[in-house]
Write a protein that holds these residues in place. Sequence first.
Motif, PDB file in Angstrom:
ATOM      1  N   ILE A  19      -3.411  13.440   2.022  1.00 32.32           N
ATOM      2  CA  ILE A  19      -3.016  12.093   2.431  1.00 32.32           C
ATOM      3  C   ILE A  19      -2.024  12.189   3.590  1.00 32.32           C
ATOM      4  N   SER A  20      -2.306  11.446   4.644  1.00 29.51           N
ATOM      5  CA  SER A  20      -1.423  11.436   5.827  1.00 29.51           C
ATOM      6  C   SER A  20      -0.847  10.060   6.124  1.00 29.51           C
ATOM      7  N   THR A  21      -1.396   8.997   5.531  1.00 31.35           N
ATOM      8  CA  THR A  21      -0.926   7.635   5.825  1.00 31.35           C
ATOM      9  C   THR A  21      -0.928   6.814   4.554  1.00 31.35           C
ATOM     10  N   LEU A  22       0.192   6.105   4.326  1.00 29.19           N
ATOM     11  CA  LEU A  22       0.325   5.134   3.249  1.00 29.19           C
ATOM     12  C   LEU A  22       0.997   3.904   3.839  1.00 29.19           C
ATOM     13  N   LEU A  77       3.841  13.108   0.935  1.00 26.39           N
ATOM     14  CA  LEU A  77       4.643  12.001   1.460  1.00 26.39           C
ATOM     15  C   LEU A  77       4.579  10.863   0.480  1.00 26.39           C
ATOM     16  N   PHE A  78       5.510   9.934   0.639  1.00 25.78           N
ATOM     17  CA  PHE A  78       5.482   8.740  -0.193  1.00 25.78           C
ATOM     18  C   PHE A  78       6.047   7.578   0.604  1.00 25.78           C
ATOM     19  N   GLY A  79       5.818   6.384   0.083  1.00 25.19           N
ATOM     20  CA  GLY A  79       6.273   5.170   0.748  1.00 25.19           C
ATOM     21  C   GLY A  79       6.140   3.990  -0.188  1.00 25.19           C
ATOM     22  N   GLY A  80       6.857   2.908   0.118  1.00 21.62           N
ATOM     23  CA  GLY A  80       6.829   1.712  -0.703  1.00 21.62           C
ATOM     24  C   GLY A  80       6.533   0.481   0.115  1.00 21.62           C
ATOM     25  N   ASP A  81       6.585  -0.658  -0.557  1.00 18.23           N
ATOM     26  CA  ASP A  81       6.296  -1.920   0.095  1.00 18.23           C
ATOM     27  C   ASP A  81       7.597  -2.634   0.422  1.00 18.23           C
ATOM     28  N   SER A  82       7.479  -3.710   1.215  1.00 14.94           N
ATOM     29  CA  SER A  82       8.661  -4.470   1.625  1.00 14.94           C
ATOM     30  C   SER A  82       9.148  -5.419   0.539  1.00 14.94           C
ATOM     31  N   THR A 114       4.483   4.639  -3.761  1.00 11.81           N
ATOM     32  CA  THR A 114       3.306   5.500  -3.802  1.00 11.81           C
ATOM     33  C   THR A 114       3.658   6.890  -3.323  1.00 11.81           C
ATOM     34  N   VAL A 115       3.032   7.878  -3.945  1.00 12.59           N
ATOM     35  CA  VAL A 115       3.237   9.282  -3.591  1.00 12.59           C
ATOM     36  C   VAL A 115       1.872   9.895  -3.316  1.00 12.59           C
ATOM     37  N   GLY A 116       1.668  10.390  -2.077  1.00 13.44           N
ATOM     38  CA  GLY A 116       0.414  11.008  -1.685  1.00 13.44           C
ATOM     39  C   GLY A 116       0.498  12.519  -1.757  1.00 13.44           C
ATOM     40  N   SER A 117      -0.596  13.162  -2.130  1.00 11.81           N
ATOM     41  CA  SER A 117      -0.614  14.611  -2.336  1.00 11.81           C
ATOM     42  C   SER A 117      -1.567  15.280  -1.357  1.00 11.81           C
ATOM     43  N   ASN A 118      -1.544  16.609  -1.384  1.00 15.53           N
ATOM     44  CA  ASN A 118      -2.426  17.387  -0.515  1.00 15.53           C
ATOM     45  C   ASN A 118      -3.876  17.380  -0.992  1.00 15.53           C
ATOM     46  N   SER A 134       2.390  -7.238  -0.182  1.00 17.56           N
ATOM     47  CA  SER A 134       2.101  -6.201  -1.196  1.00 17.56           C
ATOM     48  C   SER A 134       0.793  -6.453  -1.929  1.00 17.56           C
ATOM     49  N   GLN A 135      -0.168  -7.090  -1.290  1.00 18.16           N
ATOM     50  CA  GLN A 135      -1.490  -7.255  -1.888  1.00 18.16           C
ATOM     51  C   GLN A 135      -2.462  -6.174  -1.451  1.00 18.16           C
ATOM     52  N   LEU A 136      -2.202  -5.529  -0.324  1.00 18.82           N
ATOM     53  CA  LEU A 136      -3.101  -4.513   0.218  1.00 18.82           C
ATOM     54  C   LEU A 136      -2.340  -3.218   0.463  1.00 18.82           C
ATOM     55  N   LEU A 137      -3.018  -2.114   0.237  1.00 15.12           N
ATOM     56  CA  LEU A 137      -2.490  -0.778   0.514  1.00 15.12           C
ATOM     57  C   LEU A 137      -3.553   0.019   1.254  1.00 15.12           C
ATOM     58  N   ALA A 138      -3.188   0.525   2.428  1.00 13.71           N
ATOM     59  CA  ALA A 138      -4.105   1.347   3.219  1.00 13.71           C
ATOM     60  C   ALA A 138      -3.715   2.808   3.049  1.00 13.71           C
ATOM     61  N   ILE A 139      -4.668   3.629   2.618  1.00 15.63           N
ATOM     62  CA  ILE A 139      -4.459   5.068   2.483  1.00 15.63           C
ATOM     63  C   ILE A 139      -5.466   5.767   3.386  1.00 15.63           C
ATOM     64  N   ALA A 140      -5.035   6.849   4.031  1.00 16.60           N
ATOM     65  CA  ALA A 140      -5.914   7.542   4.981  1.00 16.60           C
ATOM     66  C   ALA A 140      -5.537   9.010   5.044  1.00 16.60           C
ATOM     67  N   SER A 141      -6.488   9.797   5.522  1.00 18.52           N
ATOM     68  CA  SER A 141      -6.313  11.233   5.734  1.00 18.52           C
ATOM     69  C   SER A 141      -6.917  11.593   7.077  1.00 18.52           C
TER      70      SER A 141
END
Length: 544
Positions: A465-468, A417-422, A428-432, A474-481
């Motif tokens: 990766i399941s969450t971006l 999955l991938f996602g960007g900021d406002s 960002t592109v998340g991988s398995n 755009s100062q913080l990025l939360a990544i989670a699995s």
Amino acid sequence: MAKNPRKRQKTGKIQHKPVPLGADLLNDASKDDEERRLENLLFGVPYTPEKAGHEITVLSDEEAEDGQHEGGREFENLLDSDLFFVDDNAGLSELSQTPQDHVQSDAEDDEDLIIPEVPESDEDEEIIRQDIPQQPKKTKAPAWTDPDDVNVQVSLASNNRLRKLRDAPSDDTVGGREYERRLRRQFEHINPTPGWASIARKKSERVKRRRPSASGSESGEDVSRPILPSTLSIERLRDANQAAPADGEIKTVAFHPSPHIPVLLTASADRRLRLFHIDGLTNPHAQTLHVPSLPITNAVFHPSGTSILMTGPRPFYYTYDLQSGASHRSPRGLWGTTFSSGRDILAVAGRRGQVHLVDWRSGELKANANVKSLWWSKAGAGELLGLTEDSQVYVWNIGQRKCVKRWQDEGGFGSRLFGGDSQGKYLTVGSNTGLVNVYNAESTIDLEGGKPKALKTIGNLTTSISTLRFNHDSQLLAIASNDKKDQMRMIHCPSLTAFGNWPTSSTPLGHVTSVDFSRESEYLAVGNTRGRVLLYQLRHFAQQ
């Protein structure tokens, strides 16, 4: 034989003459006419008012109606204007404009009566306006003001307690409004403004600065202070859904897009969608929507904040209007688990890699393409980006309905999955495998440029990766699995490094399923598989 000393001697009984109730209530000089009249009503004691030495006589309603009382008529021939007057500026101005002979007659009747004069000249009016401090434009108007404060004169030198209000030793007499201003200044000096009030004022001013101007353009860019990459100031609060916990896994958490509506949406595996009012203290439960026919896997607010879209693994989806409370079921199947919204068009990843472009209002299908994950770009003209299973990124022009660019994700680590900021800065592109590639958003849609190069590859997680999720500036990025417990990291975007102080080994994250920031990033909501929505306060943004 001596008498028993303990035996009591017989004494004669005192004979009390029976007295009727109220007979001892005789008229005496210590009783006034009101007390005598009450004794007459209660005990039947004869009531004779004492007229000598009394100017006012209290009359009962019956006596007033019967007209039996002959006294107290000394005011019957006076006009109402002579008996009553209204104490305001208008009344004083009218009195000041009365004829001279009438004023002299009043002065002869009562020499002690002094009526302050209201200045009528322009110079006096200017003096009064200068004496009244100007209220700030941002503060609310007082609920009530006393017009007589203009005419009050207070001596500061004659009273020992008021000498501290003087600005100079020569200060003596001040007006009423100036006296009030100095009292407020002294009170604020002794009792400084508490911290919570200062935070609330700064927050309201910051919200006003970000409101659209009258011309329709934005009032300015975000003026948030930069966050240092060393430490993240964060505090845990009461769980967001503690008032109405979910019975299953939290599928989605989302804050309302408006900064003036502190509402959090939670969708869980028990087929219920709940709304909470987030205040940081009790977080009261506002509403629950139960959809028995749809296992909700995704829920999102409309960009305007007026409705909610709910999708799941069924050949239909629901929309719920927050204003009218009406729900609508559409027969089209939006089975995808990843979707993104932009303007009035909804892009949904469906089965067999198809993308459905759906008009939010009508629900009509417009186009489709083979993709896995979607994102509306904020950097260009609103292009739609799609990620395929083979790590290919497609860039579509919605107006032309065609792909204008295609590029391969760097490394090809099984992109998921991938996602960007406002702000349109990052993509960002998340991988398995847990790697996250961070790109410059403009380079990903540049038609003249070649393959974009990743700014950095973040490798703090080791599972899929399941969450971006980015915050508002755009100062913080939360990544989670969600494959492993406590798999979440907070990334400092300017330096692309992870914060070392949070989360820790004792942070009760669990298996994180969804993460979202509030509109102004004061709060961070984290949903997990235990049905809890953890709520944290980011002090850096809350204190602005």
